[in-house]
Design an enzyme around this catalytic site. Structure first.
Site, short mmCIF file in Angstrom:
data_model
loop_
_atom_site.label_atom_id
_atom_site.label_comp_id
_atom_site.label_asym_id
_atom_site.label_seq_id
_atom_site.Cartn_x
_atom_site.Cartn_y
_atom_site.Cartn_z
CG HIS A 71 31.19 46.10 19.52
ND1 HIS A 71 31.57 46.11 20.84
CD2 HIS A 71 31.91 45.11 18.91
CE1 HIS A 71 32.48 45.15 21.05
NE2 HIS A 71 32.69 44.54 19.90
CG ASP A 86 35.99 46.45 17.31
OD1 ASP A 86 36.61 47.49 17.01
OD2 ASP A 86 36.44 45.58 18.08
#
Length: 699
Positions: free
Chosen positions: A234, A85
């Site tokens: 992430h 992400d």
């Protein structure tokens, strides 16, 4: 003779300024949106009566947002779908390198703004066989924004992806989401509004954004024996070096146990999420990418401009104060025996309201030998009658057809007999010791001319206070600095003393510019003479009483100064006194009276943007600090000039109208100079109100 300016030329630069400001505003609005500071807030309900069905809660992490009654899909056994992400970022390249090394694939939920800034990385994601999903454009909590904002977030991200790769995608991950069971009511609302997406949640949340360490990230990524899993990591939003390093441990470790690293769609048996984007979508995507990059560039340039302007302004204030202090402590010894004959030349054109007070104030001087010569330059009012009614003994009145101020001054000089020539305006009042103070400086043989201290006589009203502050802080501190640096560019027309031989050497006053006083001063410097400032030689003048009058006066000053700078530009390459003017005075004028004001509109736009979209507390503190610095410099300037500081409260209000008027004057002057338009000298309307000046005594 005055020449009328073409209205189309004058209007064009204002149109250009407005268009430039609007362009900046749009660019900054785009930047404000893309940084997540525009439109974000609690615009949607924080709670909802809607809830997920038991089937969805108990299902897998890949949910059909258009069918929330059905359970979600789960990855096949021994398949790992790594998801990343908040990217792309500089760490994404490292992630892709590790994936390529171990022949693994993953799914990246990208932020639209980051896509616009790193299109090459997004293209590499797709080229390497990875999937791309939507993670919003600016990473807000979508359930807490309005429906139109959510639609904009998703649509703009799709367009950015289309512009970068040529594809759109049907994968979505809501910002701040994790497992299906933890879905909040606001996230459910956002999911329902999203439309036809496969919403991807997670089985294993590594919480790598907390930077817990490589071992902790690896441990959180390992599923139960034999099970498949969608793992959340992430690749943007901060330092993701631990994530990259953890991949080098995790992937070979699980591959050795028979796990495959595949995309989300492959892990749950869905078709490819990519759809070929049409030409319109690609074009819109290219526009989005260009707009984001342009907004970022404009924001960066304006931030850099604000820093530069602030640094230059602070540097200027410090230099002014330090050099003014040096000037104040380097006074010459007054020489009582230096009493040359003086001729005071007063040019007058329609000066009926002030000329009598002017000549009376000179006549009341305590200087022993002087004459007063008034040159009426074709006045059409009662100027001549006012001069005669003053009944000043020995005053000579010369009348001529209107030829302009320089011509009138040259007439007076030619008709006078003094060794020292004092030039003053017809709306100016001298104090009794002004003449004596002026000529004391001329006792030094290298000094060819002396500038006096011009004070605002009509200080009532806000406009009068603003100009009073400007005269004391700007004009007089500047002249002290120029005196110390030996590069005085201007002796004001209101009060100046000149050796006769100096004026004869430079050929008198010229009509080449609108600022004949600046032109003359620069010519004297280039002739090898030093020009100094005498702050105790005071002249009281009437400042413009209205904004229109102020505009015309400052426009003439600014335009005339630019003309004089251009006329004497070769002083930059000359030696001696001329070189000091050229390499000290002219660059200072160019930097602080031309270029810096030109940057002021952009600085104001940047300040407004910062207040609206950034930390307004920090901006307010910065502005207050700069204002305090200005106030302290003003306090010192008022102390040097022996003025009451009670009016300094007006410095705050001066920042919001007066400063803008001054930089608009510079813009118009520069445009006019660039267009090559010439103007005659515009006479200002006078009221004769000098309430702050001492009343002249009867001679």
């Amino acid at each position: 003779m005055n020449r009328r300016r073409p209205p189309t030329v004058i209007r064009a630069h204002w149109v250009l300024l407005v268009v430039s400001m609007l362009t900046l505003g749009v660019a900054l609005a785009v930047h404000g949106f893309t940084t997540g500071n525009l439109g974000e807030g609690d615009n949607g309900p924080s709670t909802s009566s809607a809830s997920l069905t038991t089937a969805v809660v108990g299902g897998g992490p890949v949910v059909n947002s258009s069918d929330l009654a059905s359970p979600g899909l789960s990855p096949a056994s021994r398949t790992i779908a790594l998801t990343f992400d908040d990217g792309p970022s500089e760490y994404t390249t490292g992630v892709l390198d590790v994936l390529r090394r171990f022949h693994a694939r993953a799914t990246f939920f990208v932020v639209g703004k980051q896509v616009a800034e790193h299109t090459d990385i997004v293209r590499r994601m797709v080229a390497d066989g990875n999937e791309v999903g939507v993670h919003s454009f600016t990473h807000p909590e979508l359930g807490s924004v309005s429906a139109w904002r959510e639609g904009l977030e998703l649509d703009q991200t799709q367009q950015a992806i289309a512009g970068a790769t040529g594809y759109t995608t049907n994968l979505l991950r809501l910002p701040y989401s994790s497992k299906v069971a933890n879905l909040t009511p606001t996230e459910l609302l956002a999911l329902r509004r999203a439309g036809n997406y496969w919403a991807v949640f997670t089985d294993l949340d590594t919480k790598d954004w907390t930077r817990p360490g490589v071992p902790a990230i690896v441990a959180a990524s390992v599923p139960q024996t034999g099970a498949g899993a969608i793992v959340m990591m992430h690749d943007g939003g901060g330092d993701r070096s631990q994530t990259v390093e953890a991949l080098t441990v995790l992937i070979p470790k699980l591959q050795s146990r028979g796990y495959r690293f595949v995309t989300v769609s492959e892990s749950v048996g869905l078709a490819s999420p990519f759809r070929s984007a049409g030409v319109p979508s690609r074009l819109r995507g290219s526009v989005v990418i260009a707009a984001v990059r342009f907004g970022d560039l404009v924001a960066w340039l304006l931030s850099a401009t604000m820093i530069l302007v602030a640094a230059l302004s602070v540097l200027r204030l410090l230099c002014l104060v330090l050099l003014a202090r040096r000037h104040a402590h380097s006074r010459i010894d007054e020489t009582a025996d230096h009493l040359p004959t003086i001729s005071v030349i007063v040019p007058a054109f329609n000066e009926e309201v002030g000329i009598a007070a002017a000549v009376k104030s000179v006549a009341a001087s305590d200087y022993p030998r002087f004459e007063i010569v008034v040159v009426d330059d074709g006045s059409t009012d009662g100027t001549v009658a006012a001069v005669k009614s003053a009944e000043v003994p020995g005053l000579r009145l010369i009348r001529q057809e209107n030829g302009g101020k320089p011509v009138a001054l040259n007439t007076g000089i030619a008709s006078s007999s003094g060794d020292v020539l004092v030039l003053m305006d017809g709306d100016t009042v001298f104090e009794p010791d002004t003449l004596r103070r002026l000529v004391q400086q001329l006792a030094t043989p290298t000094v060819g001319a002396v500038s006096g201290n011009t004070k605002v006589g009509n200080r009532h009203g806000l406009l009068g206070r603003w100009q009073h502050i400007e005269y004391v802080i700007g004009f007089n501190l500047d002249r002290r600095m120029f005196d110390v640096l030996q590069c005085m560019p201007t002796i004001p027309g209101a009060i100046g003393a000149f050796r006769r031989e100096v004026l004869e050497q430079v050929g008198g006053l010229s009509s080449d510019t609108l600022a004949e006083d600046t032109d003359l001063t620069m010519a004297i410097c280039r002739a090898g003479w030093r020009v100094v400032y005498e702050p105790q030689a005071v002249a009281w003048t009437e400042a413009p009483a209205g904004l229109g009058q102020l505009w015309r006066q400052r426009y003439r000053w600014c335009f005339g100064t630019m003309q004089a700078m251009w006329k004497h530009r070769r002083a930059v390459f000359e030696r001696g006194a001329a070189g000091k003017l050229g390499r000290r005075g002219l660059p200072y004028l160019l930097l602080f009276q031309v270029l810096l004001p030109l940057l002021a509109p952009f600085v104001d736009v940047a300040a407004i943007y910062s207040i609206l979209f950034q930390n307004s507390g920090a901006i307010a503190l910065t502005w207050a600090s700069f204002l305090l610095l200005q106030f302290l410099a003003a306090l010192y300037a008022f102390r040097l000039d022996r003025e009451s500081p009670r009016v300094l409260w007006a410095i705050v209000t001066q920042q919001f109208v007066y400063r803008q008027l001054m930089y608009l004057v510079v813009i118009q002057s520069l445009t006019t100079a660039t267009a090559g338009i010439r103007f005659g000298w515009h006479k200002l309307r006078r009221t004769g109100n000098l309430d702050a000046a001492p009343a002249p005594s009867t001679p």
